[in-house]
Structures are given as C-alpha cells and as structure tokens.
Design an enzyme around this catalytic site. Structure first.
Site, PDB file in Angstrom:
ATOM      1  CB  CYS A 114      45.589  44.945  37.686  1.00  0.00           C
ATOM      2  SG  CYS A 114      44.696  43.274  37.963  1.00  0.00           S
ATOM      3  CG  HIS A 254      43.470  46.899  34.879  1.00  0.00           C
ATOM      4  ND1 HIS A 254      44.162  45.719  34.215  1.00  0.00           N
ATOM      5  CD2 HIS A 254      42.521  46.432  35.725  1.00  0.00           C
ATOM      6  CE1 HIS A 254      43.770  44.828  34.942  1.00  0.00           C
ATOM      7  NE2 HIS A 254      42.722  44.972  35.792  1.00  0.00           N
ATOM      8  CG  ASN A 284      41.551  41.563  34.393  1.00  0.00           C
ATOM      9  OD1 ASN A 284      42.615  41.881  34.549  1.00  0.00           O
ATOM     10  ND2 ASN A 284      40.707  41.928  35.474  1.00  0.00           N
TER      11      ASN A 284
END
Length: 323
Positions: A114, A254, A284
């Site tokens: 990520c 993030h 996500n």
C-alpha cells in the site's frame, strides 16, 4: 545544471461494478452497520470479467497523456506499483506501455504494497534527477478483489479495485520542483500482511502446479502500526523539511480505513478537513488510494501536501510535494 521533477498531471480510474456492504453481507458473516462503524466504508468497485490490473492502469495512463499533452512517444519510463499484477511476468507496466504505444519507454513494476505510490514517486524523482529522463509515469493500480478470500470478513470487506497516477516532467527551474522531501522505510515482517505467496513444491511429481494464497492481514497489528509508527515518521519528515503541519494544504494518507485516518489526524492535531479521503466509496484500494485522492484535489493545489502510505513489508513512506 541541477534537474528537478515537476508534477504536471494526475489521474484516477475505478471499474464500473459497485459492490455494497449488503452484497458482501449476503455471502459472509457481517453487516452494513458493522462495516461502516469499523471502517467507514460504504461501497467499493470491482474489476470483473476480462478487466485486469493492466486495464485499470492503462485508463490512468491515457488520462495522463490527455491532460498533459505529452505524446506517448515522449514517455521515457513507466513505473506501475502493484501487489495484484496481471501475472508474475511480464510486468504490468510493460502491458501498459504496449497499450498506450509508448515505444521509447522502458517499464517495470514495483511492489511496496500500500506504500507503493510514495515509493514510486521517490524512485521516479531519482531517474529524472539523473538528467537522462524527461517524462516518467507513476501509476498505482490494484485489482484487490481477485486476491480476496470471501470467507474472511476481516479482509474482504475492506478492499476495492482502482488506479491512480501522476506524470512527472524534468525541469531545470528550482521553483518548479514538486518533490520537496521524502522518507521511505521498511520493517521486514512477513506475518502481519501477506498476499500471493507462491508455495514451493514438496516433491518432483507430475501433479505439481503453482499455487498462491489469498490476501491476509492481522487487523489489530496493522491498526497499531499505522497509528503509532507512521505518525512518528510523518512528524520527523516535516521537522527535517522545516515544514509545520499547519502550513500544509493537505495530508493525504493511505486509504486503508477511515478510523485510521481520523486517528492520524488527531495525533498531528490537524482537522479532518485537511485529509482528503475516498475510502468510503472506493474502499481500501491499496497503493492506488493515495494517488486517487491526490488526483481528486490536484487542480486546486496551492500549497505543500504530505503524502503518507503504509502496508505489507512492512513498508511505509512519506513524501512532501507541491504542484
């Protein structure tokens, strides 16, 4: 003469297919209220049918060309950050190169989970500063849905598919420099987050066939890491760069979980209005989340922005940019 990197375009793309919390609740033990209260996520988008990671990335690459006016033939390098590539080889970046006809470029993938977009930007900056490359694309693209175990509600409800990216151009004008400061770090850890582990064979046999595992995360450990270790990196980078948190226009984290973003905002003593977020509607999207959030505010940028991302590795990186 020193060469610097200038951000000249950004883009984002998500697949058409929207998946609601209720749809996931129909196939696993969860519900909309739990998902929203724990993650802030309401919907996510999935790539379906023949659409794969390279297709998501190609959509962004085409946007970058259109917005910047740069020809595909003038692209020198394409970096795709992903943990859900089309395959182990060829690199997803090479597929994007072919799709847009960037015949003069070279291309490679980067895996920093990520944290990929921050690692990708920092890497692209070094290529440009070498003086040999004029135009570099950094695209973060993920088809997370294809790596999910849909019986694992601790992971599957979080993730969505999407892509975002930026185009950097060489400049000799220091006032146009977009990359102001960076800090990249890793902690070798193969247990907290992992995905796509390729199993070794146990014997030489005709029945052998490659096997990979689904995505897994230890949720509590990830939350602890993201809300304790990561803010310290952010604060340290700002101190080194002599930038006060209140002088930032935005902080783009993030897009793992809205609760994590809220906790980081509180630790920096900054209002949530400074934290663009898309996790509610896109979930996500791994390395793509920061790039997509940046694209959503890029046209309005007037001040410095802190980008911070964290993920498997454990990898975490912060980078201060300006338009």
């Amino acid at each position: 003469m020193p060469v610097y990197s200038k951000l000249i375009a950004t883009g984002q793309y998500v697949p058409d297919r929207v998946v609601t919390n209720d749809e996931l609740a129909a196939i696993m033990d969860t519900n909309d209220a739990w998902i929203q209260s724990h993650t802030g996520i309401k919907t996510r988008h999935y790539a379906m049918g023949e659409e794969n990671t390279s297709d998501l990335a190609t959509q962004v690459a085409q946007q970058l060309l259109a917005k910047s006016g740069v020809a595909a033939s003038d692209i020198d390098l394409i970096i795709v950050t992903t943990i859900t590539p089309d395959g182990l080889t060829p690199a997803t970046a090479c597929l994007v190169q072919a799709n847009i006809g960037a015949d003069n470029a070279f291309a490679f993938d980067m895996s920093a989970a990520c944290a990929g977009f921050t690692f990708g930007l920092a890497t692209a900056d070094k290529f440009i500063r070498s003086g040999q490359y004029q135009h570099v694309m950094v695209i973060s693209a993920e088809a997370n849905s294809k790596m999910m175990d849909f019986q694992d509600r601790t992971a599957a409800v979080f993730f969505g598919d999407g892509a975002g990216g930026a185009l950097l151009q060489a400049t000799t004008n220091p006032d146009e420099n977009s990359i102001l400061a960076e800090k990249l770090q890793t902690q070798g850890n193969a247990t907290v987050i992992h995905s796509g582990r390729v199993q070794p064979i146990t014997a030489v046999a005709g029945t052998n066939y490659p096997k990979t595992d689904a995505f897994y995360q230890a949720g509590r450990d990830v939350f602890q890491f993201a809300t304790t270790v990561v803010p310290k990196q952010m604060q340290g980078l700002l101190a080194t760069a002599e930038i006060k948190p209140v002088d930032l226009q935005y902080v783009i984290c993030h897009q793992a979980n809205l609760r994590i973003i809220e906790t980081i905002a509180a630790s920096l003593q900054l209002p949530m209005t400074m934290f663009p977020h898309n996790v509610e509607t896109f979930g996500n999207t791994s390395s793509a989340g920061v790039a997509m959030a940046l694209a959503s505010v890029f046209d309005d940028l007037t001040g410095p922005v802190l980008l911070t991302a964290f993920g498997g590795g454990l990898a975490y990186g912060s980078i201060v940019i300006k338009k």
